[in-house]
Design a protein around this motif. Sequence first.
Motif, mmCIF file in Angstrom:
data_model
loop_
_atom_site.group_PDB
_atom_site.id
_atom_site.type_symbol
_atom_site.label_atom_id
_atom_site.label_comp_id
_atom_site.label_asym_id
_atom_site.label_seq_id
_atom_site.Cartn_x
_atom_site.Cartn_y
_atom_site.Cartn_z
ATOM 1 N N GLN A 51 0.848 -1.189 0.000
ATOM 2 C CA GLN A 51 0.000 0.000 0.000
ATOM 3 C C GLN A 51 0.887 1.243 0.000
ATOM 4 O O GLN A 51 1.844 1.330 0.763
ATOM 5 C CB GLN A 51 -0.882 0.028 1.247
ATOM 6 N N VAL A 67 0.819 5.316 0.584
ATOM 7 C CA VAL A 67 0.036 6.416 1.149
ATOM 8 C C VAL A 67 0.828 7.704 0.934
ATOM 9 O O VAL A 67 1.966 7.821 1.403
ATOM 10 C CB VAL A 67 -0.250 6.203 2.645
ATOM 11 N N ARG A 121 -1.367 15.448 -5.858
ATOM 12 C CA ARG A 121 -1.737 14.034 -5.949
ATOM 13 C C ARG A 121 -0.777 13.237 -6.819
ATOM 14 O O ARG A 121 -0.509 12.055 -6.542
ATOM 15 C CB ARG A 121 -3.157 13.907 -6.507
ATOM 16 N N GLU A 178 -3.154 6.034 -1.946
ATOM 17 C CA GLU A 178 -4.139 6.730 -1.127
ATOM 18 C C GLU A 178 -3.589 8.133 -0.872
ATOM 19 O O GLU A 178 -2.454 8.293 -0.408
ATOM 20 C CB GLU A 178 -4.332 5.970 0.186
ATOM 21 N N TRP A 179 -4.392 9.156 -1.145
ATOM 22 C CA TRP A 179 -3.924 10.542 -1.063
ATOM 23 C C TRP A 179 -4.479 11.216 0.175
ATOM 24 O O TRP A 179 -5.696 11.290 0.362
ATOM 25 C CB TRP A 179 -4.351 11.305 -2.318
ATOM 26 N N THR A 196 -8.874 9.080 10.540
ATOM 27 C CA THR A 196 -7.943 8.653 9.490
ATOM 28 C C THR A 196 -6.529 8.548 10.052
ATOM 29 O O THR A 196 -5.768 7.621 9.718
ATOM 30 C CB THR A 196 -7.967 9.649 8.315
#
Length: 768
Positions: A220, A222, A228, A238-239, A307
């Motif tokens: 993953q 991040v 972006r 994931e931004w 988050t």
Amino acid sequence: MPDQPLPAGPQPHSAHWGAFSAQWDGKQLAVTPHPADPAPSPILGNFTDTLRHKARILRPAVRRGWLERGPGPTNRRGREDFVAPPWDEVLDRLAAELTRVKAQHGPQAVYGGSYGWSSAGRFHHAQSQIHRFMNVALGGYVRSVNSYSAGASQVILPHVMGSLETLFRRNVTWAQIEQHTDIILCFGGMALKNSMIASGGVSRHLEPDAIRRARARGTQFVLVGPIRDDLPPQAEAEWLPAAVGTDVALMLALCHTLAVEGLHDTGFLATHTTGYAVFERYLMGQDDGQAKDAAWAASLCGIPAETITGLARRLAAGRSLITVAHGLQRAEFGEQPIWASAVLAAMLGQIGLPGGGYSYALGAMGHYGRQVNAVPIPTMPQGTNGVRDFIPVARIADMLLNPGAPFEYNGQHLTYPEIKLVYWAGGNPFHHHQDLNRLREAFARVDTLVVQDNAWTASARHADIVLPATMTLERDDIGAAATDPLLVAMRAAAPPAGEARDDFAIFAGLAARMGVEHAFTEGRDAAQWLRHLYRRTQDALAARGLEAPDFATFWAHGEITLPSEPDDGGPLRAFRTDPAAHPLQTPSGRIEIASEAVAGFGYADCPGHPAWLPSTEQPDARHPLRLIANQPATRLHSQLDFGAYSQSGKRAGREVVRLHPEDAAQRGIAEGDVVRIFNDRGACLAAVCLSDAMAPGVIHLPTGAWYDPEPDPGAQPLCRHGNPNVLTRDLGTSRLAQGSCGQTTVAQVARYESTPPPVGAHMPPAGA
């Protein structure tokens, strides 16, 4: 003089952005990337039309005022025309001026600037050549330390984790990531435009395929940052568009979550770190009453608290890697994100594991994430500098404007020397430096400014004496980097343009006039130097019992492959296994979460542990936008800005600024408009590209467009081309590192209602 005969067939060559072959037909250059490169850099396209471009310096030039009135401070630099005396006259005058300054003021009155990437060749490396010349001819010079790219990290990291080599060159590799890493948290991203470049060259661009394979395996990615596309599409990232300058708050909140939920590795902290208890008091708010928890950070960075806590748990649940882009530390208090991210990795306890821990600046250059060579590469010896004075590289304007003033640096109390002569070879301070109007004022204070380069950069336009140097494709050299196994015979593909000479030949001519020719050349010409420098690598190969071709064989073949050290994690892996037997090069031998040495310096702008220090420059009603001035995608810094690929990224020759559609709509700005970007320090024009890859409230104008002020404009000229450093602040990151703060600033944008003036950045100045 007329062009010499063309070499027959394609010639092997190398640049900081890739190995290639080149064939010159007298007008255009055909460039073919190295066949072993899986993802060649498109920046190679800048070579195709640059050898005989109008921006080239074709003959020596002297500013008319300097020639007629002699050396001395003046604000006419960059505004007067040039005259073009013959080579012998210019070298005679320059040798006399160097001799005068040395006799009257000593070598400590000469600044050997020359910061810049110059050539990938190890012999015709402008910084090495000029520093060798100054050491021989003058007995030394005032030098600079550290870099604009990593000025803060190069000072803080040795306090925290010891040798920079440990983190940069012998740590986590892309091969490890592909096999082991579950999650990479990228503060500032890992843009491919950065990793396609490495000083000395990169023959195989590994990153696109490595990222794709890691993602396919399940890694993953991040991304924390306002842009972006600072991670490539194959990362499927994931931004988290945290507010600009708030990364430290987010890092601290992640640390807080790990601590309060018992997810931190207390065993690793106890055996491999020091100072955690001091940091934890700060983290929990025991001294200042403010716990650095997720709710606190959410109010600063705009990322929801849930988050943040969820991300901390994910980091602790698998093999995690923390990376931080150079850009985060190119800001006020830039030491803090570097230190805080290292502490975050230490709390996770994975430093030294394959594919885990902390890899500062992974993806920031092509050097990182690779195995190092097992034998040394050729390098040009520079001799001994007899002058002790130095400055952090980004403090040049401070030095020139404040001779004799005190300044702090890494616990030292220093004084700025008084500089009478600046000699720059192979670099462009009007690209790297901030607040260019202040830099113009600073360069007006010296007696003489000398620039030795191949093109009419803004630095050359502001010089008193300009010496035309050859481009890399106009001379023979050896391309090499300590992290790339390919040693390249860089054969000249074209004769020199106009009267251009190699840097070595220029300095040899000056050394002869100053009576030190043999000390500089050691009796060797350029071809003999190449053979001499190659011998070091040849002998090292032979000592290992490996094939060690002689120079003639290497030159005829065009390249050889060097052996690599094993991918064993280097010193950090050994430190993890046995910290007592393999301590880090810190006072404690451990990772210093809190540093007694840094605390002892007493710097409020860099305390003894990572801390949240918000920037003193914040958006307001007059300048409500955050400007990101990062590295460009179509060139290396400002090199070959006039080249075809660089020009393809501009609009009508003007640099492009990216705005979020909402910010543009609020200002009546449409796609393709020319806008004025401004703040209290200056203003520039740029063409607009609307992009939802930008976080709202953030604009993106890359560096590297050659500074192009309006003619004879006064104190704050409009840059017609789009150089963001007319806007950025010229201050140090802190008293610890005094690094550059050029990554971000505040600004306003307005549609330019008048007819935009033409861009003149690449036109030769009058008289040249």
